[in-house]
Design a protein around this motif. Structure first.
Motif, mmCIF file in Angstrom:
data_model
loop_
_atom_site.group_PDB
_atom_site.id
_atom_site.type_symbol
_atom_site.label_atom_id
_atom_site.label_comp_id
_atom_site.label_asym_id
_atom_site.label_seq_id
_atom_site.Cartn_x
_atom_site.Cartn_y
_atom_site.Cartn_z
ATOM 1 N N GLY A 58 -44.273 2.916 -28.501
ATOM 2 C CA GLY A 58 -44.052 2.812 -29.940
ATOM 3 C C GLY A 58 -44.879 3.835 -30.704
ATOM 4 O O GLY A 58 -44.454 4.343 -31.743
ATOM 5 N N SER A 59 -46.055 4.139 -30.187
ATOM 6 C CA SER A 59 -46.875 5.154 -30.851
ATOM 7 C C SER A 59 -46.151 6.496 -30.869
ATOM 8 O O SER A 59 -46.140 7.196 -31.890
ATOM 9 C CB SER A 59 -48.227 5.308 -30.139
ATOM 10 N N HIS A 83 -50.678 -0.344 -38.211
ATOM 11 C CA HIS A 83 -50.870 0.098 -36.834
ATOM 12 C C HIS A 83 -51.024 1.620 -36.771
ATOM 13 O O HIS A 83 -51.874 2.126 -36.041
ATOM 14 C CB HIS A 83 -49.673 -0.361 -35.987
ATOM 15 N N GLU A 134 -44.678 -1.750 -42.140
ATOM 16 C CA GLU A 134 -44.533 -2.396 -40.837
ATOM 17 C C GLU A 134 -43.830 -3.734 -41.023
ATOM 18 O O GLU A 134 -44.265 -4.545 -41.845
ATOM 19 C CB GLU A 134 -45.955 -2.672 -40.322
ATOM 20 N N ASN A 138 -48.194 -6.481 -37.985
ATOM 21 C CA ASN A 138 -48.996 -6.980 -36.864
ATOM 22 C C ASN A 138 -50.335 -7.573 -37.313
ATOM 23 O O ASN A 138 -50.601 -8.760 -37.113
ATOM 24 C CB ASN A 138 -49.206 -5.809 -35.886
ATOM 25 N N ASP A 167 -42.223 1.111 -39.332
ATOM 26 C CA ASP A 167 -42.741 0.790 -38.011
ATOM 27 C C ASP A 167 -42.210 -0.600 -37.685
ATOM 28 O O ASP A 167 -42.764 -1.612 -38.098
ATOM 29 C CB ASP A 167 -44.274 0.821 -38.020
ATOM 30 N N ARG A 170 -41.870 -4.851 -34.212
ATOM 31 C CA ARG A 170 -41.383 -6.233 -34.109
ATOM 32 C C ARG A 170 -40.305 -6.522 -35.158
ATOM 33 O O ARG A 170 -40.218 -7.630 -35.693
ATOM 34 C CB ARG A 170 -42.549 -7.224 -34.245
ATOM 35 N N LYS A 198 -42.302 -5.460 -26.707
ATOM 36 C CA LYS A 198 -43.081 -6.538 -27.343
ATOM 37 C C LYS A 198 -42.290 -7.836 -27.126
ATOM 38 O O LYS A 198 -42.080 -8.211 -26.002
ATOM 39 C CB LYS A 198 -43.297 -6.227 -28.819
HETATM 40 C C1 LIG Z 1 -47.403 -2.234 -30.449
HETATM 41 C C2 LIG Z 1 -47.162 -1.597 -31.741
HETATM 42 C C3 LIG Z 1 -46.800 -0.245 -31.841
HETATM 43 C C4 LIG Z 1 -46.634 0.662 -30.660
HETATM 44 O O1 LIG Z 1 -47.570 0.512 -29.685
HETATM 45 P P1 LIG Z 1 -47.476 1.210 -28.255
HETATM 46 O O2 LIG Z 1 -48.547 0.503 -27.521
HETATM 47 O O3 LIG Z 1 -47.731 2.642 -28.457
HETATM 48 O O4 LIG Z 1 -46.115 0.950 -27.699
HETATM 49 C C5 LIG Z 1 -46.559 0.260 -33.090
HETATM 50 N N1 LIG Z 1 -46.668 -0.499 -34.187
HETATM 51 C C6 LIG Z 1 -46.998 -1.793 -34.129
HETATM 52 C C7 LIG Z 1 -47.061 -2.594 -35.378
HETATM 53 C C8 LIG Z 1 -47.271 -2.390 -32.912
HETATM 54 O O5 LIG Z 1 -47.619 -3.678 -32.854
#
Ligand SMILES: *Cc1c(COP(=O)(O)O)cnc(C)c1O
Length: 339
Positions: A58-59, A83, A134, A138, A167, A170, A198
């Protein structure tokens, strides 16, 4: 062991593994993996976007999303606990050359966004190029952003020529919680990142979605950053399986989170999705009492623990965990016990 640390701890189900074993594959850097293509088309359509690109994380999906919206020396506005600002280790500055300024008033603070916005006044100040939100959020405990607020953000962004990034690691949880479909959310944004690893329970995989031009450029950048992948139809198959079979069941995770909240003296109505944030506890004690009884929970702050429900936590396990949480809370918050 009942693992409530994160919804990333799931293991692929037997049916998912079968789908992976059956997957047709090819060299995806050549654009020849049919299963990856299928996943990318499926997700683009689900998100109301023209195209999508499969990424390992996701990053990386967020990097590629913002890369197309912002040029070096411009800024992105986001929540202070986004995030992208807190958990992606500076990649957006390092790779995209962007700076962030942050609002503090919750996951989507329209008033603060209006105040923070910096127009392009020439080579003296950093201009605002994009706003990133987001959904679900998170670090505020899986909060869902209101569709009305997102529409207002879109209208404001259009007036100011500002781009919007979602983002949506979720986003599927937001969809399950509200019944608003993913395309309605996704279509409000210029670029969207989503995760399959996730709540959906795939072992790996995210996508970035946006305009066809943006995604074509993202394909180049993904390769440049070392993110080109070969016969990853086996992974895309896990993602397709997750989209087909694990989206509706997210509602169960949300119900489970409400039950866990009750045991922690938290109003279940304050739990929007699959996360429960328990404040004001002695974290070490809470974690240790849980661990001694086979429940793993994660510390997310000096006095805060987080409980996350997911595919690998059954209703029976939730019922087993509940009395453990009651005991953990009593031991870790002695002043509140019995009050
Ligand atoms: C987990 C997450 C990501 C991406 O994380 P990776 O570990 O790089 O897959 C991005 N945004 C949010 C809000 C997350 O919870």
């Amino acid at each position: 062991m009942i693992d409530l640390r994160s919804d990333t701890v799931t293991r692929p189900t037997p049916a998912m593994r079968e789908a992976m074993a059956r997957a047709e594959v090819g060299d995806d850097v050549y654009g020849e993996d049919p299963t990856v293509r299928l996943l990318e088309e499926r997700v683009a359509e689900l998100l109301g976007q023209e195209a999508a690109l499969f990424t390992a994380t996701g990053s990386l999906a967020n990097v590629l999303a913002l890369q197309g919206l912002v040029t070096a020396g411009q800024e992105v506005l986001c929540a202070a606990d986004a995030h992208i600002a807190r958990a992606e280790l500076g990649v957006h500055a390092a790779v995209n050359g962007l700076t962030t300024r942050t609002w503090t008033d919750g996951p989507l603070a329209l008033d603060q966004i209006r105040e923070l916005f910096a127009p392009d006044l020439g080579p003296f100040f950093v201009p605002t190029a994009a706003v990133s939100v987001e959904n679900t959020h998170n670090f505020s405990g899986g909060a869902v952003l209101a569709l009305e607020d997102l529409k207002a953000l879109r209208a404001w962004a259009d007036e100011h020529g500002t781009r919007l990034h979602l983002d949506g690691a979720r986003l599927w949880n937001a969809v399950a919680a509200t019944g608003v479909d993913a395309a309605t959310y996704g279509g409000l944004f210029d670029a969207v990142a989503v995760c399959l690893s996730k709540g959906l329970g795939a072992p790996i995989g995210s996508l970035v979605a946006g305009s066809a031009d943006h995604i074509a450029e993202a394909r180049v950048w993904r390769k440049r950053l070392g993110g080109g992948m070969r016969q990853v139809g086996v992974l895309a198959a896990a993602g397709l399986h997750a989209l087909d079979h694990h989206r509706e069941r997210l509602a169960d995770d949300h119900e489970h989170a409400r039950l866990l909240a009750e045991s922690c003296e938290i109003d279940p109505d304050s739990v929007a999705t699959n996360m429960v944030v328990v404040p004001d506890v002695d974290v070490e004690t809470f974690v240790a009492v849980c661990a001694a009884e086979g429940v793993r929970v994660g510390a997310v702050g000096p006095r805060t623990v987080r409980l996350v429900t997911h595919l690998d936590v059954t209703r029976d396990q939730v019922e087993l965990a509940r009395p453990v949480l009651v005991r953990a809370l009593a031991s870790s918050r002695p002043t509140a016990a019995g009050s």
